[in-house]
Design an enzyme around this catalytic site. Structure first.
Site, PDB file in Angstrom:
ATOM      1  N   ASP A 130       8.049  -4.134  -4.371  1.00  0.00           N
ATOM      2  CA  ASP A 130       7.177  -3.746  -3.261  1.00  0.00           C
ATOM      3  C   ASP A 130       8.021  -3.840  -1.986  1.00  0.00           C
ATOM      4  O   ASP A 130       8.442  -4.936  -1.600  1.00  0.00           O
ATOM      5  CB  ASP A 130       5.984  -4.716  -3.216  1.00  0.00           C
ATOM      6  CG  ASP A 130       5.017  -4.403  -2.088  1.00  0.00           C
ATOM      7  OD1 ASP A 130       5.412  -3.744  -1.110  1.00  0.00           O
ATOM      8  OD2 ASP A 130       3.858  -4.842  -2.179  1.00  0.00           O
ATOM      9  N   VAL A 131       8.265  -2.706  -1.344  1.00  0.00           N
ATOM     10  CA  VAL A 131       9.198  -2.709  -0.198  1.00  0.00           C
ATOM     11  C   VAL A 131       8.684  -3.478   1.003  1.00  0.00           C
ATOM     12  O   VAL A 131       9.445  -3.753   1.939  1.00  0.00           O
ATOM     13  CB  VAL A 131       9.603  -1.276   0.264  1.00  0.00           C
ATOM     14  CG1 VAL A 131      10.472  -0.588  -0.754  1.00  0.00           C
ATOM     15  CG2 VAL A 131       8.394  -0.458   0.666  1.00  0.00           C
TER      16      VAL A 131
ATOM     17  N   ASN B 252      11.969   6.515   0.529  1.00  0.00           N
ATOM     18  CA  ASN B 252      10.910   7.482   0.268  1.00  0.00           C
ATOM     19  C   ASN B 252       9.542   6.819   0.097  1.00  0.00           C
ATOM     20  O   ASN B 252       8.513   7.456   0.324  1.00  0.00           O
ATOM     21  CB  ASN B 252      11.285   8.278  -0.991  1.00  0.00           C
ATOM     22  CG  ASN B 252      10.114   9.016  -1.590  1.00  0.00           C
ATOM     23  OD1 ASN B 252       9.743  10.093  -1.116  1.00  0.00           O
ATOM     24  ND2 ASN B 252       9.484   8.442  -2.623  1.00  0.00           N
TER      25      ASN B 252
ATOM     26  N   TYR C  91      -0.620   6.524  10.530  1.00  0.00           N
ATOM     27  CA  TYR C  91       0.431   7.217   9.766  1.00  0.00           C
ATOM     28  C   TYR C  91       1.492   7.774  10.720  1.00  0.00           C
ATOM     29  O   TYR C  91       2.703   7.579  10.517  1.00  0.00           O
ATOM     30  CB  TYR C  91      -0.194   8.339   8.928  1.00  0.00           C
ATOM     31  CG  TYR C  91       0.767   9.056   8.007  1.00  0.00           C
ATOM     32  CD1 TYR C  91       1.297   8.419   6.889  1.00  0.00           C
ATOM     33  CD2 TYR C  91       1.145  10.386   8.241  1.00  0.00           C
ATOM     34  CE1 TYR C  91       2.176   9.080   6.033  1.00  0.00           C
ATOM     35  CE2 TYR C  91       2.018  11.053   7.388  1.00  0.00           C
ATOM     36  CZ  TYR C  91       2.527  10.396   6.285  1.00  0.00           C
ATOM     37  OH  TYR C  91       3.400  11.048   5.441  1.00  0.00           O
TER      38      TYR C  91
ATOM     39  N   LYS D   7       5.481   6.813  11.017  1.00  0.00           N
ATOM     40  CA  LYS D   7       6.539   7.799  10.771  1.00  0.00           C
ATOM     41  C   LYS D   7       7.377   8.040  12.037  1.00  0.00           C
ATOM     42  O   LYS D   7       8.575   8.298  11.946  1.00  0.00           O
ATOM     43  CB  LYS D   7       5.936   9.109  10.241  1.00  0.00           C
ATOM     44  CG  LYS D   7       5.304   8.969   8.838  1.00  0.00           C
ATOM     45  CD  LYS D   7       6.332   8.638   7.759  1.00  0.00           C
ATOM     46  CE  LYS D   7       5.745   8.697   6.357  1.00  0.00           C
ATOM     47  NZ  LYS D   7       6.736   8.423   5.305  1.00  0.00           N
TER      48      LYS D   7
HETATM   49  P1  NDP Z   1       3.132   9.735  -3.750  1.00  0.00           P
HETATM   50  O1  NDP Z   1       1.875   9.024  -3.350  1.00  0.00           O
HETATM   51  O2  NDP Z   1       3.092  10.658  -4.902  1.00  0.00           O
HETATM   52  O3  NDP Z   1       4.306   8.677  -3.978  1.00  0.00           O
HETATM   53  C1  NDP Z   1       4.491   7.593  -3.125  1.00  0.00           C
HETATM   54  C2  NDP Z   1       5.549   6.714  -3.732  1.00  0.00           C
HETATM   55  O4  NDP Z   1       5.743   5.570  -2.888  1.00  0.00           O
HETATM   56  C3  NDP Z   1       5.153   6.206  -5.099  1.00  0.00           C
HETATM   57  O5  NDP Z   1       6.263   6.209  -5.950  1.00  0.00           O
HETATM   58  C4  NDP Z   1       4.707   4.772  -4.817  1.00  0.00           C
HETATM   59  O6  NDP Z   1       4.901   3.966  -5.960  1.00  0.00           O
HETATM   60  C5  NDP Z   1       5.637   4.383  -3.681  1.00  0.00           C
HETATM   61  N1  NDP Z   1       5.142   3.278  -2.875  1.00  0.00           N
HETATM   62  C6  NDP Z   1       4.024   3.233  -2.109  1.00  0.00           C
HETATM   63  N2  NDP Z   1       3.896   2.023  -1.551  1.00  0.00           N
HETATM   64  C7  NDP Z   1       4.951   1.290  -1.969  1.00  0.00           C
HETATM   65  C8  NDP Z   1       5.382  -0.045  -1.734  1.00  0.00           C
HETATM   66  N3  NDP Z   1       4.690  -0.898  -0.948  1.00  0.00           N
HETATM   67  N4  NDP Z   1       6.529  -0.475  -2.319  1.00  0.00           N
HETATM   68  C9  NDP Z   1       7.243   0.366  -3.106  1.00  0.00           C
HETATM   69  N5  NDP Z   1       6.894   1.627  -3.378  1.00  0.00           N
HETATM   70  C10 NDP Z   1       5.753   2.079  -2.804  1.00  0.00           C
HETATM   71  O7  NDP Z   1       3.600  10.481  -2.422  1.00  0.00           O
HETATM   72  P2  NDP Z   1       4.717  11.597  -2.124  1.00  0.00           P
HETATM   73  O8  NDP Z   1       5.707  11.689  -3.202  1.00  0.00           O
HETATM   74  O9  NDP Z   1       4.005  12.788  -1.652  1.00  0.00           O
HETATM   75  O10 NDP Z   1       5.364  10.925  -0.803  1.00  0.00           O
HETATM   76  C11 NDP Z   1       6.661  10.370  -0.755  1.00  0.00           C
HETATM   77  C12 NDP Z   1       7.034  10.178   0.712  1.00  0.00           C
HETATM   78  O11 NDP Z   1       6.973  11.431   1.373  1.00  0.00           O
HETATM   79  C13 NDP Z   1       6.113   9.253   1.497  1.00  0.00           C
HETATM   80  O12 NDP Z   1       6.876   8.458   2.370  1.00  0.00           O
HETATM   81  C14 NDP Z   1       5.245  10.211   2.274  1.00  0.00           C
HETATM   82  O13 NDP Z   1       4.727   9.642   3.462  1.00  0.00           O
HETATM   83  C15 NDP Z   1       6.210  11.334   2.549  1.00  0.00           C
HETATM   84  N6  NDP Z   1       5.574  12.605   2.832  1.00  0.00           N
HETATM   85  C16 NDP Z   1       4.720  13.167   1.945  1.00  0.00           C
HETATM   86  C17 NDP Z   1       4.102  14.362   2.246  1.00  0.00           C
HETATM   87  C18 NDP Z   1       3.115  15.018   1.322  1.00  0.00           C
HETATM   88  O14 NDP Z   1       2.454  15.948   1.754  1.00  0.00           O
HETATM   89  N7  NDP Z   1       2.994  14.621   0.079  1.00  0.00           N
HETATM   90  C19 NDP Z   1       4.354  15.057   3.527  1.00  0.00           C
HETATM   91  C20 NDP Z   1       5.290  14.363   4.380  1.00  0.00           C
HETATM   92  C21 NDP Z   1       5.867  13.193   4.034  1.00  0.00           C
HETATM   93  P3  NDP Z   1       3.895   2.773  -6.387  1.00  0.00           P
HETATM   94  O15 NDP Z   1       2.524   3.173  -5.944  1.00  0.00           O
HETATM   95  O16 NDP Z   1       4.070   2.664  -7.844  1.00  0.00           O
HETATM   96  O17 NDP Z   1       4.430   1.587  -5.649  1.00  0.00           O
END
Ligand code: NDP
Length: 259
Positions: A63-64, A90, A155, A159
């Site tokens: 957990d980051v 990411n 959010y 960002k």
């Molecule tokens: P998803 O929700 O599909 O994936 C998010 C990822 O972040 C998951 O792998 C999740 O894993 C991980 N995550 C969340 N919280 C934590 C935590 N506390 N510690 C470690 N890992 C964490 O989203 P996307 O793939 O769409 O998004 C990826 C990135 O891109 C994000 O930063 C998002 O803000 C950004 N983004 C996305 C957009 C979109 O439209 N989808 C647009 C612009 C930016 P787990 O839950 O297992 O921990």
């Protein structure tokens, strides 16, 4: 072997969505990849997919938002694969609420995950990149790092913080062979956007298909971006050809944010 053969990369949130696509793209470039997140099952699945491409890979539950877990993760990667000189921040969460409905918990979670988590990872890894005289940091921000919008104060603040962190560390390491950039996507076709569509649908009583159309309409190209488009740019920014690109927040949204 690609440009990244012999490099080790870390992709936080690498088990699904954009992170998974980036992890696979780095592996296709020859890099060995550690993927981290809170859900072990999807991480293991991504590791299998990377190994099928060729390079070594490791999955680490982390957990980051927890500094001690970040420190443990960094030690594990070093032991499993070697010192990571590529960092893709990411991991992220999203949420939407008007200001008066934005709770302390929502604000704190968004800032801790989207900004502080990236800070912990950068502080742990960038000094080693400087020592190695080579490194790449790519922070997955958002168009919400480049422009504000209604109902996303927490959010957008998180960002914008991530982009500020990107720009400042880029200046700090500019002479050291290390580049630090952000990618700022518009809506991408991932589970995060599925959740946004479900939220709009619940709020407006439109069906989810109509809700997705609204999200597609934010782009002049009238579509969602794909995780693979973001991943291709991330791999390019890791390449030698991109060594002059530093401190940028590069928008991938079909053209709505232009300045
Ligand atoms: P998803 O929700 O599909 O994936 C998010 C990822 O972040 C998951 O792998 C999740 O894993 C991980 N995550 C969340 N919280 C934590 C935590 N506390 N510690 C470690 N890992 C964490 O989203 P996307 O793939 O769409 O998004 C990826 C990135 O891109 C994000 O930063 C998002 O803000 C950004 N983004 C996305 C957009 C979109 O439209 N989808 C647009 C612009 C930016 P787990 O839950 O297992 O921990």
């Amino acid at each position: 072997m690609g440009d990244l053969a012999g490099r080790v990369g870390l992709v936080t949130g690498g088990g699904r969505g954009i992170g998974r696509a980036i992890a696979l793209s780095l592996a296709h470039g020859g890099a060995e990849v550690a993927v981290s997140g809170r859900s072990a099952d999807v991480l293991e699945e991504t590791v299998s997919a990377i190994r099928a491409v060729g390079p070594r890979a490791t999955a680490i539950v982390c957990d980051v938002t927890q500094r001690s877990q970040v420190d443990d993760m960094v030690a594990r990667i070093k032991k499993d694969l070697g010192q990571p000189l590529i960092l893709i921040n990411n991991a992220g969460i999203a949420g939407s609420a008007k200001l008066s409905d934005t709770t302390d918990d929502m604000w704190d979670a968004m800032l801790r995950t989207n900004a502080t988590g990236a800070f912990y990872c950068m502080r742990a890894l960038v000094p080693h990149m400087v020592e190695a005289k080579w490194g790449r940091v790519i922070n997955i921000a958002s168009i919400a790092a480049r422009a504000g919008a209604a109902y996303i104060a927490a959010y957008a603040a998180s960002k914008h913080a991530l982009l500020g962190l990107t720009r400042s560390i880029a200046a700090e390491v500019a002479t050291k062979g290390v580049t630090v950039n952000a990618i700022c996507p518009g809506y991408v076709d991932t589970e995060m956007t599925d959740r946004s569509a479900a939220f709009i649908s619940a709020r407006t009583r439109r069906d989810e298909k109509e809700a997705r159309k609204i999200l597609e309409g934010f782009s002049p190209q009238q579509r969602l971006m794909t995780a693979e488009e973001v991943a291709s740019l991330a791999s390019y920014l890791c390449s030698e050809a991109a060594r002059g690109i530093n401190g940028q927040g590069i928008v991938v949204d079909g053209g709505s944010v232009q300045a």
